[in-house]
Design a protein around this motif. Structure first.
Motif, PDB file in Angstrom:
ATOM      1  N   VAL A   5       0.844  -1.194   0.000  1.00 25.17           N
ATOM      2  CA  VAL A   5       0.000   0.000   0.000  1.00 25.17           C
ATOM      3  C   VAL A   5       0.881   1.246   0.000  1.00 25.17           C
ATOM      4  O   VAL A   5       1.764   1.403   0.843  1.00 25.17           O
ATOM      5  N   THR A   6       0.677   2.086  -1.000  1.00 21.80           N
ATOM      6  CA  THR A   6       1.412   3.342  -1.115  1.00 21.80           C
ATOM      7  C   THR A   6       0.435   4.485  -0.870  1.00 21.80           C
ATOM      8  O   THR A   6      -0.729   4.271  -0.519  1.00 21.80           O
ATOM      9  N   GLN A   7       0.906   5.699  -1.032  1.00 20.42           N
ATOM     10  CA  GLN A   7       0.060   6.854  -0.768  1.00 20.42           C
ATOM     11  C   GLN A   7      -0.645   7.317  -2.043  1.00 20.42           C
ATOM     12  O   GLN A   7      -0.304   6.887  -3.146  1.00 20.42           O
ATOM     13  N   ARG A  54      -3.728   2.130  -2.734  1.00 19.91           N
ATOM     14  CA  ARG A  54      -3.356   3.453  -2.255  1.00 19.91           C
ATOM     15  C   ARG A  54      -4.274   3.855  -1.100  1.00 19.91           C
ATOM     16  O   ARG A  54      -5.442   3.468  -1.072  1.00 19.91           O
ATOM     17  N   GLN A 105      -2.895   2.864   5.410  1.00 17.23           N
ATOM     18  CA  GLN A 105      -1.661   2.096   5.286  1.00 17.23           C
ATOM     19  C   GLN A 105      -1.367   1.316   6.567  1.00 17.23           C
ATOM     20  O   GLN A 105      -1.061   0.116   6.534  1.00 17.23           O
ATOM     21  N   GLN A 151      -3.848  -1.556   7.175  1.00 13.53           N
ATOM     22  CA  GLN A 151      -3.615  -2.707   6.300  1.00 13.53           C
ATOM     23  C   GLN A 151      -2.405  -3.506   6.749  1.00 13.53           C
ATOM     24  O   GLN A 151      -2.383  -4.733   6.632  1.00 13.53           O
ATOM     25  N   ALA A 180      -1.654  -6.051   3.833  1.00 12.23           N
ATOM     26  CA  ALA A 180      -0.549  -5.593   2.995  1.00 12.23           C
ATOM     27  C   ALA A 180       0.755  -6.087   3.592  1.00 12.23           C
ATOM     28  O   ALA A 180       0.897  -6.212   4.811  1.00 12.23           O
ATOM     29  N   MET A 221       4.424  -0.950   3.363  1.00  6.45           N
ATOM     30  CA  MET A 221       3.934   0.406   3.135  1.00  6.45           C
ATOM     31  C   MET A 221       5.139   1.337   3.007  1.00  6.45           C
ATOM     32  O   MET A 221       6.283   0.936   3.265  1.00  6.45           O
ATOM     33  N   SER A 256       6.538   5.660   3.287  1.00  6.29           N
ATOM     34  CA  SER A 256       6.297   7.064   3.595  1.00  6.29           C
ATOM     35  C   SER A 256       7.615   7.814   3.570  1.00  6.29           C
ATOM     36  O   SER A 256       8.646   7.289   3.982  1.00  6.29           O
TER      37      SER A 256
END
Length: 317
Positions: free
Chosen positions: A140-142, A170, A176, A179, A185, A188, A190
């Motif tokens: 999971v990304t932003q 996302r 994030q 998850q 996920a 992640m 950041s």
């Protein structure tokens, strides 16, 4: 002239002398809106802290959610006064690199802060040792528009991967983290100062591994995105992270519109320097910040009003 009239004239004259001695009232913005990042993020807390400083200086101020790329657009379009972003994002905006729709040349620097580190965290028990191992993994990304998402996409490219090679979703920082905690996920990402409080808390719930960025990968990323540099997250920054982690950084900055009045930019810079200790308390990575750091924004031209104040302070030639 009556005695009452003479007394009145004398009072007016004395008031005029007092005003002359005091000098003209210092110009300041009517209000300050600061665009930050996701709810619960380090940036949002920093923006809220800055808003408090300006508010105590007599200017109504507030922090708003945002993202590093959109914050630049928002201040240039006059939707707010300050945008928190990174030097890499400014270079993208000035070049007109996607997702920007064209070159942006009205952005100016107000304050330089600490570097933000690309921090890619994966569950330690999933045997993901490097970025190349993310292929096919749930990650999971932003949201698009966040500098984290842009830097992560280029990092994947440096390792011969694309976003489509991952089972990618996302979401906000809260999404994030949830998850990761729910094991929906495997990892992640950041860009944040360290230690990031959310990673510290997450590491206590889910054993984490922070993925390193090799020298070869960095060279490719930096060629694709000027404004980045190499740095290392020290060992034991997070629970269970026993080794240093090489990664990429971009300096966090506060930008304003180049069209802002010089006096307004001057007041903003002065308010922050005058409250240096309060700024230092906004994040642990700020504890050693100096006015010279504020005036140092590599690759970003300072607003003339801010530059005037920094010169008067003796921290800018």
């Amino acid at each position: 002239m009556t005695g009452h009239s003479r007394a009145k004239v004398l009072c007016v004259a004395l008031a005029g002398v007092a005003m002359a001695l005091a000098g003209p009232a210092q110009a300041k913005p009517k209000q300050v809106t600061i665009f930050t990042s996701l709810a619960g993020s380090t940036w949002y807390g920093i923006g809220a802290g800055m808003a408090k400083i300006f508010g105590e200086g007599g200017v109504q101020s507030n922090a708003e959610l945002g993202a590093a790329l959109s914050n630049i657009v928002n201040v240039v379009e006059g939707k707010g006064e300050i945008g928190l972003t990174m030097t890499a994002a400014v270079s993208m905006a000035e070049a007109g690199d996607p997702p920007f729709k064209g070159k942006i040349d009205k952005v100016a620097g107000l304050i330089g802060l600490s570097p933000s580190y690309l921090q890619i965290a994966v569950a330690k028990d999933d045997n993901i040792m490097g970025v190349g191992d993310l292929k096919g993994k749930r990650f999971v990304t932003q949201p698009k528009g966040a500098i984290t998402a842009e830097v992560f996409s280029r990092t994947l490219k440096a390792y011969g991967l694309s976003e489509s090679d991952l089972d990618l979703s996302r979401g906000s920082l809260d999404v994030q983290i949830d998850q990761m905690k729910d094991r929906h996920a495997k990892g992640m990402v950041s860009m944040a100062s360290f230690p990031a409080s959310f990673f510290s808390e997450l590491a206590n719930a889910v054993p984490l591994r922070m993925l390193p960025i090799s020298d070869a990968a960095f060279a490719k990323i930096a060629a694709d995105m000027p404004g980045l540099a190499q740095a290392t997250i020290p060992a034991n920054t997070y629970s269970g992270q026993g080794v240093p982690v090489p990664t990429v950084i971009s300096k966090m900055v506060g930008v304003i519109s180049a069209d802002m009045l010089d006096d307004d930019a001057y007041w903003l810079a002065k308010a922050l320097v005058d409250n240096l200790q309060a700024v230092r308390e906004l994040h642990s990575s700020y504890k050693d910040l100096t006015p010279a750091d504020f005036a140092s924004i590599p690759g970003v031209r300072l607003h003339p009003g801010a530059a005037r104040y920094y010169r008067e302070k003796g921290v800018l030639k």
